[in-house]
Design a protein around this motif. Sequence first.
Motif, PDB file in Angstrom:
ATOM      1  N   UNK A  75      -1.861  -1.698   0.141  1.00 51.64           N
ATOM      2  CA  UNK A  75      -2.694  -2.620  -0.141  1.00 51.64           C
ATOM      3  C   UNK A  75      -3.347  -2.420  -2.012  1.00 51.64           C
ATOM      4  N   UNK A  76      -2.207  -3.362  -2.233  1.00 52.21           N
ATOM      5  CA  UNK A  76      -2.468  -3.314  -4.018  1.00 52.21           C
ATOM      6  C   UNK A  76      -2.540  -5.391  -3.937  1.00 52.21           C
ATOM      7  N   UNK A  77      -2.747  -4.988  -5.303  1.00 52.21           N
ATOM      8  CA  UNK A  77      -3.151  -5.893  -5.915  1.00 52.21           C
ATOM      9  C   UNK A  77      -1.343  -7.041  -5.864  1.00 52.21           C
ATOM     10  N   UNK A  78      -0.212  -6.064  -6.090  1.00 52.23           N
ATOM     11  CA  UNK A  78       0.419  -6.677  -6.660  1.00 52.23           C
ATOM     12  C   UNK A  78       1.166  -7.121  -5.100  1.00 52.23           C
ATOM     13  N   UNK A  79       0.824  -6.304  -3.714  1.00 47.67           N
ATOM     14  CA  UNK A  79       1.633  -6.839  -3.035  1.00 47.67           C
ATOM     15  C   UNK A  79       0.458  -7.994  -2.131  1.00 47.67           C
TER      16      UNK A  79
END
Length: 438
Positions: free
Chosen positions: A139-143
Amino acid sequence: MTFFRSFYLSLFVLFLVGCQAFQPTVIPEIKLSTFEKLAGMENVVSVEKRKPVSHFDENYEIWFEQPIDYEDSTKGTFKQRVLLGYENPELPVIVELQGYGIGSERAGELANHYKANQINIEHRYFNNSRPEEIDWNTLTVKNAAKDQARIIDGIRKALYPDTKFISTGISKGCQTVMIHRRYFPDNVDACVCYVGPLNFAREDPRVFKFLKEVSTQENREKVKAFQNLCFENRAALLDLMKTAAIEKNMSWEFGVEKAIDYTILEYAFAFWQWGTPVESIPTGNVSPEIIYNHLINVVGYSFFEEKSVESLQPYFWAALTEQGIYGYETAPFKQYLNTEDIYKFDWAFPEGISKTYDYAPMQEVKNFLDYVAKDMLFIYGEYDSWSSTAVELENDATRRELYKFVLPQGNHTTRIKSFSPEKQKEIYDIIDAWLSKE
């Protein structure tokens, strides 16, 4: 001669008939329905036509299959929910980027204003847009930004190849818009962001400064006096919270004793965030029930109560690892709490896992806004607590068509419609110009 003339005329007629017979058959173009176009998209696993809402001619629920981790395909996939309000392929497409789950199928402010199409994208790992077992490190901003870009690209190709796209989002959705724009600056034509923070730390200290300066000193003193009143009546308020816990089947990971303290400390932030009238604050010799009811009316239970925290787990993970949040200064209440430590949200990590805060993503967003971003408009409320960490535009921002509008004394519910008719026209003139750009 007559014989030969007739003979050759017959041959010529046969030749013409033969040419006609060998002409290629023209196959009529097959016109696919909206449903068929959606169902034929890559990565779509299901499409359901739903009852029309708002001004839309057709409404659809679409589930996309998305990689759990774009850097590691072995981690599998999850299904992500998208709602489409279809109106007309020649009208603009408003992309609602949610920071949470989808709350409504109805048209948002921009789609309603332009009677436009609307794509509503649920954020990864909220509601049912999640794998059975969540690997929180994915759960990352990039994903999340890559999720959104795949969905936008797919729907544009299938339905709207020749129209303008504007992304928009509210609060954490505004953060989502900024981040998506940073990673995919050409995925949409422009952005309209509402009341979204751009935090630079897990406990961003600008929040503390804001709460000491917002509104007037007289009003701030009334807020502080109520918090003091709560602490002075803490024992009675604690009993009321214990009773409410039994009646509503509530519990707190850090216990009800800590819960009442966090609720009192949260009061100032929530008060200014939601624009609570100063006149509503209980004062003087009032009963604990009146104090408690006002406290809960402003703060609520959902930010700390265990079941609510579980449903908000993706929010807390993002806030604690990349997107930032705030903490609570206890020094002003040292006489009640016997400490000056900052109360934090570390307890909100998923059970058995934690992670250090990564400062880089939000700094990258700031650098993008400072030097590269274009065609973005930001809406804020002056008194909203989240305006403490609002986007600050650099001097050349207008040249890149970056704009910021702040509603005097506005709160977290501030929208374009909250402004005066003259200011609304100014805002929509900017958006109109983006939509008419070649």
